[in-house]
Scaffold this active site. Structure first.
Site, mmCIF file in Angstrom:
data_model
loop_
_atom_site.group_PDB
_atom_site.id
_atom_site.type_symbol
_atom_site.label_atom_id
_atom_site.label_comp_id
_atom_site.label_asym_id
_atom_site.label_seq_id
_atom_site.Cartn_x
_atom_site.Cartn_y
_atom_site.Cartn_z
ATOM 1 N N TRP A 141 0.825 -1.211 0.000
ATOM 2 C CA TRP A 141 0.000 0.000 0.000
ATOM 3 C C TRP A 141 0.855 1.255 0.000
ATOM 4 O O TRP A 141 0.507 2.254 -0.646
ATOM 5 C CB TRP A 141 -0.980 -0.009 1.172
ATOM 6 C CG TRP A 141 -2.045 -1.057 0.998
ATOM 7 C CD1 TRP A 141 -2.245 -2.152 1.787
ATOM 8 C CD2 TRP A 141 -3.047 -1.118 -0.017
ATOM 9 N NE1 TRP A 141 -3.307 -2.882 1.303
ATOM 10 C CE2 TRP A 141 -3.818 -2.270 0.211
ATOM 11 C CE3 TRP A 141 -3.372 -0.304 -1.114
ATOM 12 C CZ2 TRP A 141 -4.890 -2.631 -0.619
ATOM 13 C CZ3 TRP A 141 -4.433 -0.658 -1.930
ATOM 14 C CH2 TRP A 141 -5.179 -1.809 -1.676
ATOM 15 N N ASP A 197 -1.147 6.292 6.516
ATOM 16 C CA ASP A 197 -2.249 5.458 6.044
ATOM 17 C C ASP A 197 -2.509 4.417 7.124
ATOM 18 O O ASP A 197 -1.721 3.495 7.322
ATOM 19 C CB ASP A 197 -1.870 4.783 4.725
ATOM 20 C CG ASP A 197 -2.955 3.827 4.224
ATOM 21 O OD1 ASP A 197 -3.991 3.676 4.901
ATOM 22 O OD2 ASP A 197 -2.754 3.236 3.138
ATOM 23 N N LYS A 239 -12.038 -1.984 6.677
ATOM 24 C CA LYS A 239 -11.193 -2.990 7.300
ATOM 25 C C LYS A 239 -11.631 -3.188 8.755
ATOM 26 O O LYS A 239 -12.018 -4.256 9.152
ATOM 27 C CB LYS A 239 -9.713 -2.599 7.254
ATOM 28 C CG LYS A 239 -9.201 -2.181 5.880
ATOM 29 C CD LYS A 239 -9.298 -3.290 4.854
ATOM 30 C CE LYS A 239 -9.062 -2.835 3.418
ATOM 31 N NZ LYS A 239 -7.738 -2.296 3.141
HETATM 32 C C1 LIG Z 1 -7.351 -1.541 1.918
HETATM 33 C C2 LIG Z 1 -6.248 -0.577 2.023
HETATM 34 C C3 LIG Z 1 -6.118 0.491 1.120
HETATM 35 C C4 LIG Z 1 -7.069 0.697 -0.046
HETATM 36 O O1 LIG Z 1 -8.307 1.109 0.394
HETATM 37 P P1 LIG Z 1 -9.475 1.487 -0.644
HETATM 38 O O2 LIG Z 1 -10.525 2.050 0.266
HETATM 39 O O3 LIG Z 1 -9.881 0.229 -1.334
HETATM 40 O O4 LIG Z 1 -8.938 2.501 -1.571
HETATM 41 C C5 LIG Z 1 -5.071 1.359 1.296
HETATM 42 N N1 LIG Z 1 -4.201 1.217 2.308
HETATM 43 C C6 LIG Z 1 -4.288 0.204 3.189
HETATM 44 C C7 LIG Z 1 -3.286 0.087 4.274
HETATM 45 C C8 LIG Z 1 -5.326 -0.726 3.079
HETATM 46 O O5 LIG Z 1 -5.411 -1.741 3.954
#
Ligand SMILES: *Cc1c(COP(=O)(O)O)cnc(C)c1O
Length: 388
Positions: free
Chosen positions: A128, A198, A222
Protein backbone atom coordinates in the site's frame (compact mmCIF):
# COMPACT_ATOMS: atom_id res chain seq x y z
CA UNK A 1 -44.44 18.83 13.44
CA UNK A 2 -42.77 16.59 10.85
CA UNK A 3 -41.62 13.14 11.75
CA UNK A 4 -37.98 14.01 11.14
CA UNK A 5 -38.03 16.55 13.97
CA UNK A 6 -38.75 13.86 16.54
CA UNK A 7 -36.10 12.49 18.85
CA UNK A 8 -32.86 11.58 17.06
CA UNK A 9 -31.48 8.08 17.05
CA UNK A 10 -31.17 6.84 20.60
CA UNK A 11 -27.87 6.16 22.28
CA UNK A 12 -26.41 2.68 22.54
CA UNK A 13 -28.92 -0.08 21.99
CA UNK A 14 -26.81 -3.13 21.32
CA UNK A 15 -28.51 -6.27 22.42
CA UNK A 16 -26.30 -9.18 21.59
CA UNK A 17 -25.02 -11.02 24.64
CA UNK A 18 -22.27 -13.62 24.34
CA UNK A 19 -24.83 -16.46 24.39
CA UNK A 20 -26.91 -14.79 21.73
CA UNK A 21 -23.75 -14.26 19.76
CA UNK A 22 -22.80 -17.92 19.90
CA UNK A 23 -26.31 -18.86 18.77
CA UNK A 24 -26.15 -16.38 15.90
CA UNK A 25 -22.74 -17.54 14.89
CA UNK A 26 -24.05 -21.06 14.41
CA UNK A 27 -24.87 -20.11 10.83
CA UNK A 28 -22.18 -17.48 10.41
CA UNK A 29 -18.66 -18.54 9.50
CA UNK A 30 -15.58 -17.02 11.03
CA UNK A 31 -14.57 -14.54 8.36
CA UNK A 32 -10.82 -13.82 8.21
CA UNK A 33 -11.08 -11.57 5.15
CA UNK A 34 -8.68 -8.62 4.95
CA UNK A 35 -11.43 -6.31 3.77
CA UNK A 36 -14.27 -5.69 3.42
CA UNK A 37 -14.18 -7.58 6.65
CA UNK A 38 -16.11 -8.95 9.59
CA UNK A 39 -18.36 -6.52 11.47
CA UNK A 40 -19.48 -6.86 15.09
CA UNK A 41 -22.66 -8.96 15.20
CA UNK A 42 -24.12 -6.41 17.61
CA UNK A 43 -23.64 -3.73 14.94
CA UNK A 44 -25.19 -5.86 12.20
CA UNK A 45 -28.17 -6.67 14.39
CA UNK A 46 -28.76 -3.07 15.28
CA UNK A 47 -28.49 -2.02 11.64
CA UNK A 48 -30.99 -4.75 10.75
CA UNK A 49 -33.34 -3.69 13.50
CA UNK A 50 -33.21 -0.04 12.49
CA UNK A 51 -33.25 -0.66 8.76
CA UNK A 52 -36.96 -0.27 8.15
CA UNK A 53 -37.34 2.61 10.54
CA UNK A 54 -34.83 4.62 12.52
CA UNK A 55 -36.20 5.05 16.05
CA UNK A 56 -38.15 8.27 16.22
CA UNK A 57 -37.82 8.90 12.48
CA UNK A 58 -40.09 6.35 10.82
CA UNK A 59 -37.83 5.97 7.77
CA UNK A 60 -34.72 4.00 6.95
CA UNK A 61 -31.32 5.65 7.02
CA UNK A 62 -31.11 4.60 3.37
CA UNK A 63 -34.00 6.91 2.55
CA UNK A 64 -33.56 10.05 4.60
CA UNK A 65 -32.21 13.35 3.39
CA UNK A 66 -28.58 13.95 4.18
CA UNK A 67 -29.69 17.40 5.39
CA UNK A 68 -32.41 16.05 7.70
CA UNK A 69 -32.23 16.50 11.49
CA UNK A 70 -32.00 12.70 11.78
CA UNK A 71 -28.85 12.59 9.66
CA UNK A 72 -27.51 15.72 11.38
CA UNK A 73 -27.66 13.73 14.61
CA UNK A 74 -25.98 10.65 13.09
CA UNK A 75 -23.14 12.68 11.57
CA UNK A 76 -22.63 14.80 14.66
CA UNK A 77 -22.50 11.79 16.95
CA UNK A 78 -20.21 9.83 14.64
CA UNK A 79 -17.71 12.70 14.49
CA UNK A 80 -17.93 13.30 18.25
CA UNK A 81 -17.36 9.60 18.99
CA UNK A 82 -14.44 9.44 16.55
CA UNK A 83 -12.88 12.48 18.22
CA UNK A 84 -13.32 10.90 21.62
CA UNK A 85 -11.86 7.55 20.54
CA UNK A 86 -8.86 9.14 18.80
CA UNK A 87 -8.35 12.02 21.22
CA UNK A 88 -8.62 14.65 18.49
CA UNK A 89 -8.01 18.08 20.05
CA UNK A 90 -8.06 21.72 18.98
CA UNK A 91 -5.05 21.45 16.67
CA UNK A 92 -6.67 18.98 14.26
CA UNK A 93 -9.77 18.73 12.10
CA UNK A 94 -11.57 15.48 11.38
CA UNK A 95 -13.49 15.00 8.15
CA UNK A 96 -15.28 12.19 6.31
CA UNK A 97 -14.73 11.76 2.58
CA UNK A 98 -15.35 9.26 -0.20
CA UNK A 99 -12.99 7.62 -2.67
CA UNK A 100 -11.39 5.17 -0.22
CA UNK A 101 -7.83 5.21 1.01
CA UNK A 102 -6.78 5.15 -2.65
CA UNK A 103 -8.06 8.66 -3.24
CA UNK A 104 -5.97 9.79 -0.27
CA UNK A 105 -2.91 8.53 -2.14
CA UNK A 106 -3.67 11.41 -4.53
CA UNK A 107 -5.22 14.00 -2.21
CA UNK A 108 -2.27 13.93 0.19
CA UNK A 109 0.28 15.11 -2.39
CA UNK A 110 -2.23 17.37 -4.20
CA UNK A 111 -2.90 19.26 -0.97
CA UNK A 112 0.42 19.05 0.86
CA UNK A 113 3.07 19.13 -1.84
CA UNK A 114 2.58 22.25 -4.03
CA UNK A 115 4.80 25.16 -3.09
CA UNK A 116 6.89 23.18 -0.61
CA UNK A 117 10.69 23.31 -0.86
CA UNK A 118 11.15 19.58 -0.25
CA UNK A 119 9.72 16.32 -1.58
CA UNK A 120 7.03 14.09 -0.16
CA UNK A 121 8.97 11.29 1.55
CA UNK A 122 7.75 7.70 1.55
CA UNK A 123 8.86 4.90 3.84
CA UNK A 124 7.83 1.74 2.00
CA UNK A 125 7.02 -1.21 4.22
CA UNK A 126 4.62 -2.95 1.84
CA UNK A 127 2.27 -2.84 -1.11
CA UNK A 128 0.00 0.00 0.00
CA UNK A 129 2.87 2.38 0.68
CA UNK A 130 4.09 1.78 -2.86
CA UNK A 131 0.60 2.68 -4.09
CA UNK A 132 0.83 6.00 -2.26
CA UNK A 133 4.26 6.72 -3.71
CA UNK A 134 3.07 6.09 -7.25
CA UNK A 135 0.32 8.68 -6.97
CA UNK A 136 2.64 11.24 -5.34
CA UNK A 137 5.03 10.85 -8.29
CA UNK A 138 2.24 11.96 -10.62
CA UNK A 139 1.75 15.13 -8.60
CA UNK A 140 5.24 16.34 -7.76
CA UNK A 141 8.54 15.50 -6.11
CA UNK A 142 8.49 12.23 -4.22
CA UNK A 143 11.44 10.65 -2.43
CA UNK A 144 11.79 7.07 -1.21
CA UNK A 145 13.26 7.32 2.29
CA UNK A 146 13.39 3.54 2.72
CA UNK A 147 12.16 0.55 0.75
CA UNK A 148 11.79 -2.89 2.29
CA UNK A 149 11.39 -4.58 -1.10
CA UNK A 150 14.74 -6.39 -0.86
CA UNK A 151 13.26 -8.86 1.64
CA UNK A 152 9.70 -8.74 0.23
CA UNK A 153 8.55 -6.34 2.95
CA UNK A 154 9.02 -8.50 6.01
CA UNK A 155 10.49 -5.84 8.29
CA UNK A 156 10.64 -2.18 9.31
CA UNK A 157 13.69 0.07 8.90
CA UNK A 158 16.01 0.77 11.80
CA UNK A 159 16.16 4.47 12.66
CA UNK A 160 19.54 4.84 10.91
CA UNK A 161 18.24 3.31 7.68
CA UNK A 162 15.65 6.03 7.08
CA UNK A 163 17.17 8.52 4.64
CA UNK A 164 14.91 11.59 4.47
CA UNK A 165 15.48 14.22 1.80
CA UNK A 166 16.09 17.88 2.74
CA UNK A 167 13.04 19.66 4.20
CA UNK A 168 10.54 16.89 3.55
CA UNK A 169 7.10 18.28 2.70
CA UNK A 170 5.84 15.34 4.75
CA UNK A 171 6.83 11.77 5.59
CA UNK A 172 4.32 9.07 4.65
CA UNK A 173 4.11 5.72 6.40
CA UNK A 174 1.60 2.86 6.40
CA UNK A 175 0.98 2.00 10.04
CA UNK A 176 -0.13 -1.52 9.13
CA UNK A 177 0.67 -3.10 5.78
CA UNK A 178 -2.41 -5.23 5.28
CA UNK A 179 -0.93 -7.54 2.65
CA UNK A 180 2.43 -8.30 4.29
CA UNK A 181 1.20 -8.16 7.90
CA UNK A 182 3.85 -5.65 8.97
CA UNK A 183 2.87 -3.08 11.62
CA UNK A 184 4.80 -0.25 13.25
CA UNK A 185 4.82 -0.87 17.02
CA UNK A 186 5.68 2.81 17.51
CA UNK A 187 5.94 5.75 15.16
CA UNK A 188 9.30 6.59 13.57
CA UNK A 189 11.04 9.84 14.43
CA UNK A 190 10.71 12.12 11.40
CA UNK A 191 11.97 15.33 12.98
CA UNK A 192 10.00 18.47 12.12
CA UNK A 193 8.34 17.02 9.02
CA UNK A 194 4.59 16.36 9.24
CA UNK A 195 3.96 12.64 9.60
CA UNK A 196 1.28 11.35 7.20
CA UNK A 197 -0.09 7.91 7.97
CA UNK A 198 -2.25 5.46 6.04
CA UNK A 199 -3.92 3.75 8.96
CA UNK A 200 -6.59 1.94 6.96
CA UNK A 201 -6.11 -1.51 8.41
CA UNK A 202 -5.33 -0.72 12.05
CA UNK A 203 -7.63 2.28 12.47
CA UNK A 204 -9.45 2.21 15.84
CA UNK A 205 -7.51 -0.89 16.91
CA UNK A 206 -5.23 0.80 19.42
CA UNK A 207 -4.90 4.23 21.09
CA UNK A 208 -3.10 6.87 19.01
CA UNK A 209 -1.35 10.10 19.96
CA UNK A 210 -2.94 12.42 17.40
CA UNK A 211 -0.54 15.24 18.30
CA UNK A 212 2.20 13.30 16.51
CA UNK A 213 0.40 13.26 13.15
CA UNK A 214 0.20 15.88 10.46
CA UNK A 215 -2.42 13.79 8.70
CA UNK A 216 -3.92 10.38 9.37
CA UNK A 217 -6.32 8.64 7.02
CA UNK A 218 -8.23 5.38 6.92
CA UNK A 219 -10.88 3.78 4.78
CA UNK A 220 -13.60 2.21 6.89
CA UNK A 221 -14.02 -1.26 5.42
CA UNK A 222 -11.19 -2.99 7.30
CA UNK A 223 -11.75 -2.25 10.94
CA UNK A 224 -14.27 0.56 11.18
CA UNK A 225 -17.31 -0.24 9.07
CA UNK A 226 -18.12 -0.64 5.40
CA UNK A 227 -16.71 0.71 2.14
CA UNK A 228 -17.74 4.18 1.05
CA UNK A 229 -16.46 6.43 3.79
CA UNK A 230 -12.88 7.50 4.57
CA UNK A 231 -11.77 9.28 7.73
CA UNK A 232 -9.10 12.00 7.53
CA UNK A 233 -7.61 13.76 10.56
CA UNK A 234 -5.50 16.75 9.54
CA UNK A 235 -3.49 19.30 11.51
CA UNK A 236 -5.08 22.72 10.97
CA UNK A 237 -1.92 24.52 9.85
CA UNK A 238 -1.49 22.06 6.97
CA UNK A 239 -4.79 23.19 5.47
CA UNK A 240 -3.03 26.39 4.45
CA UNK A 241 -0.97 24.47 1.93
CA UNK A 242 -3.85 23.48 -0.37
CA UNK A 243 -3.61 25.43 -3.64
CA UNK A 244 -6.69 27.39 -4.70
CA UNK A 245 -6.51 25.75 -8.13
CA UNK A 246 -7.57 22.36 -6.69
CA UNK A 247 -10.99 21.04 -7.69
CA UNK A 248 -13.22 21.65 -4.69
CA UNK A 249 -13.93 17.97 -4.09
CA UNK A 250 -10.19 17.22 -3.89
CA UNK A 251 -9.47 20.05 -1.44
CA UNK A 252 -9.50 19.17 2.27
CA UNK A 253 -10.68 22.70 3.06
CA UNK A 254 -14.00 22.01 1.33
CA UNK A 255 -14.76 19.15 3.70
CA UNK A 256 -13.66 21.14 6.75
CA UNK A 257 -15.69 24.24 5.88
CA UNK A 258 -18.77 22.20 4.92
CA UNK A 259 -18.63 19.88 7.92
CA UNK A 260 -17.96 16.76 5.79
CA UNK A 261 -21.11 17.50 3.79
CA UNK A 262 -20.24 19.51 0.67
CA UNK A 263 -22.44 17.11 -1.29
CA UNK A 264 -24.38 13.94 -0.47
CA UNK A 265 -22.21 11.84 1.83
CA UNK A 266 -22.49 8.03 1.84
CA UNK A 267 -25.16 8.09 4.52
CA UNK A 268 -25.32 4.37 5.18
CA UNK A 269 -21.52 4.03 5.44
CA UNK A 270 -21.43 6.97 7.86
CA UNK A 271 -24.24 5.39 9.87
CA UNK A 272 -22.40 2.04 10.15
CA UNK A 273 -19.16 3.84 11.09
CA UNK A 274 -21.20 5.56 13.80
CA UNK A 275 -22.51 2.24 15.08
CA UNK A 276 -18.99 0.80 15.19
CA UNK A 277 -17.74 3.84 17.15
CA UNK A 278 -20.70 3.56 19.52
CA UNK A 279 -19.94 -0.15 20.02
CA UNK A 280 -16.25 0.52 20.65
CA UNK A 281 -16.86 3.32 23.12
CA UNK A 282 -19.83 2.00 25.04
CA UNK A 283 -19.71 -1.79 24.71
CA UNK A 284 -16.02 -2.65 24.33
CA UNK A 285 -14.76 0.15 26.55
CA UNK A 286 -12.54 2.18 24.21
CA UNK A 287 -9.32 1.69 22.31
CA UNK A 288 -7.18 0.56 25.26
CA UNK A 289 -9.61 -2.28 25.85
CA UNK A 290 -9.85 -3.28 22.21
CA UNK A 291 -6.04 -3.16 21.86
CA UNK A 292 -5.69 -5.61 24.74
CA UNK A 293 -8.14 -7.95 23.02
CA UNK A 294 -6.31 -7.63 19.71
CA UNK A 295 -2.92 -8.32 21.24
CA UNK A 296 -4.28 -11.43 22.95
CA UNK A 297 -5.95 -12.70 19.77
CA UNK A 298 -2.87 -12.17 17.61
CA UNK A 299 -0.65 -13.77 20.25
CA UNK A 300 -2.75 -16.96 20.10
CA UNK A 301 -1.87 -17.29 16.41
CA UNK A 302 1.78 -16.20 16.59
CA UNK A 303 2.38 -18.64 19.46
CA UNK A 304 0.98 -21.37 17.26
CA UNK A 305 3.38 -20.45 14.44
CA UNK A 306 6.34 -20.32 16.79
CA UNK A 307 5.50 -23.66 18.37
CA UNK A 308 5.08 -25.44 15.02
CA UNK A 309 8.73 -26.49 14.52
CA UNK A 310 8.82 -24.50 11.31
CA UNK A 311 5.69 -26.05 9.78
CA UNK A 312 4.07 -22.59 9.84
CA UNK A 313 6.52 -19.88 8.76
CA UNK A 314 5.52 -16.31 9.61
CA UNK A 315 6.11 -13.71 6.87
CA UNK A 316 6.75 -10.65 9.05
CA UNK A 317 9.77 -10.59 11.34
CA UNK A 318 8.75 -10.92 15.00
CA UNK A 319 9.38 -7.27 16.02
CA UNK A 320 6.91 -5.92 13.46
CA UNK A 321 4.22 -8.58 13.41
CA UNK A 322 0.79 -7.15 12.79
CA UNK A 323 -1.94 -7.53 15.39
CA UNK A 324 -4.48 -7.24 12.55
CA UNK A 325 -3.22 -9.41 9.65
CA UNK A 326 -1.34 -12.59 10.55
CA UNK A 327 0.62 -13.79 7.49
CA UNK A 328 2.32 -17.17 7.21
CA UNK A 329 2.99 -20.03 4.87
CA UNK A 330 3.16 -23.81 5.04
CA UNK A 331 6.02 -25.96 3.70
CA UNK A 332 4.61 -25.96 0.13
CA UNK A 333 2.02 -24.11 -1.98
CA UNK A 334 0.10 -27.40 -2.21
CA UNK A 335 -0.19 -27.53 1.58
CA UNK A 336 -1.24 -23.85 1.62
CA UNK A 337 -4.06 -24.76 -0.77
CA UNK A 338 -5.13 -27.78 1.24
CA UNK A 339 -5.08 -25.72 4.44
CA UNK A 340 -7.33 -23.04 2.94
CA UNK A 341 -9.77 -25.57 1.47
CA UNK A 342 -10.05 -27.68 4.63
CA UNK A 343 -10.37 -24.64 6.85
CA UNK A 344 -13.29 -23.44 4.73
CA UNK A 345 -15.13 -26.72 5.33
CA UNK A 346 -14.86 -25.99 9.07
CA UNK A 347 -16.34 -22.50 8.87
CA UNK A 348 -12.98 -20.70 8.77
CA UNK A 349 -13.28 -18.54 5.70
CA UNK A 350 -11.13 -16.23 3.54
CA UNK A 351 -7.71 -17.36 4.73
CA UNK A 352 -5.95 -17.13 1.37
CA UNK A 353 -2.96 -14.81 1.40
CA UNK A 354 -2.54 -12.03 -1.14
CA UNK A 355 -0.97 -13.29 -4.36
CA UNK A 356 2.14 -11.12 -3.88
CA UNK A 357 2.99 -12.87 -0.60
CA UNK A 358 1.25 -16.21 -1.03
CA UNK A 359 0.45 -18.53 1.84
CA UNK A 360 -2.14 -17.68 4.43
CA UNK A 361 -3.44 -14.42 5.81
CA UNK A 362 -5.70 -14.44 8.84
CA UNK A 363 -7.15 -10.99 9.46
CA UNK A 364 -8.25 -10.64 13.06
CA UNK A 365 -9.81 -7.20 13.23
CA UNK A 366 -11.69 -5.83 16.25
CA UNK A 367 -14.89 -7.63 15.30
CA UNK A 368 -13.28 -11.10 15.07
CA UNK A 369 -14.39 -12.86 18.26
CA UNK A 370 -11.74 -14.69 20.25
CA UNK A 371 -13.74 -17.87 19.62
CA UNK A 372 -12.87 -17.54 15.93
CA UNK A 373 -9.18 -17.24 16.68
CA UNK A 374 -9.32 -20.22 19.02
CA UNK A 375 -11.06 -22.25 16.35
CA UNK A 376 -8.37 -21.34 13.83
CA UNK A 377 -5.64 -22.22 16.30
CA UNK A 378 -7.15 -25.63 16.91
CA UNK A 379 -7.47 -26.17 13.20
CA UNK A 380 -3.81 -25.23 12.71
CA UNK A 381 -2.71 -27.73 15.33
CA UNK A 382 -4.92 -30.48 13.91
CA UNK A 383 -3.74 -29.79 10.37
CA UNK A 384 -0.10 -29.92 11.39
CA UNK A 385 -0.64 -33.18 13.30
CA UNK A 386 -2.27 -34.70 10.23
CA UNK A 387 0.11 -33.34 7.57
CA UNK A 388 3.29 -32.23 9.38
C1 LIG B 1 -7.35 -1.54 1.92
C2 LIG B 1 -6.25 -0.58 2.02
C3 LIG B 1 -6.12 0.49 1.12
C4 LIG B 1 -7.07 0.70 -0.05
O1 LIG B 1 -8.31 1.11 0.39
P1 LIG B 1 -9.47 1.49 -0.64
O2 LIG B 1 -10.52 2.05 0.27
O3 LIG B 1 -9.88 0.23 -1.33
O4 LIG B 1 -8.94 2.50 -1.57
C5 LIG B 1 -5.07 1.36 1.30
N1 LIG B 1 -4.20 1.22 2.31
C6 LIG B 1 -4.29 0.20 3.19
C7 LIG B 1 -3.29 0.09 4.27
C8 LIG B 1 -5.33 -0.73 3.08
O5 LIG B 1 -5.41 -1.74 3.95
Amino acid sequence: MGLTTRAPVQASRFRTSTEEYMATVADRVFNFSAGPAVLPVAVLERAREELLSLPGVGMSVLEISHRSPAFDAILERTLADLKALLGVGADHEIVLLQGGASLQFSMVPMNLLPGQPGAGNYILTGTWGKGGLKEAQRVGAAHVAWDGGATNYDRLPNADEIALSDNPAYVHITSNETIQGVQWPRLPDVGQAPLVCDSSSDFLSTPVDISRYGLLYACAQKNAGIAGVTVVVIRKDLLERSPDSLPAMLDYRTFVSKGSRPNTPPVFAVYVLGLVCDWLLREVGGLEAVARQSAAKAALLYETLDASDGFYQGHAQPQCRSAMNVTFRLPSPELDQAFIAEAATQGLSDLKGHRSVGGIRASVYNAMPVEGVQALREFMNDFRNARG
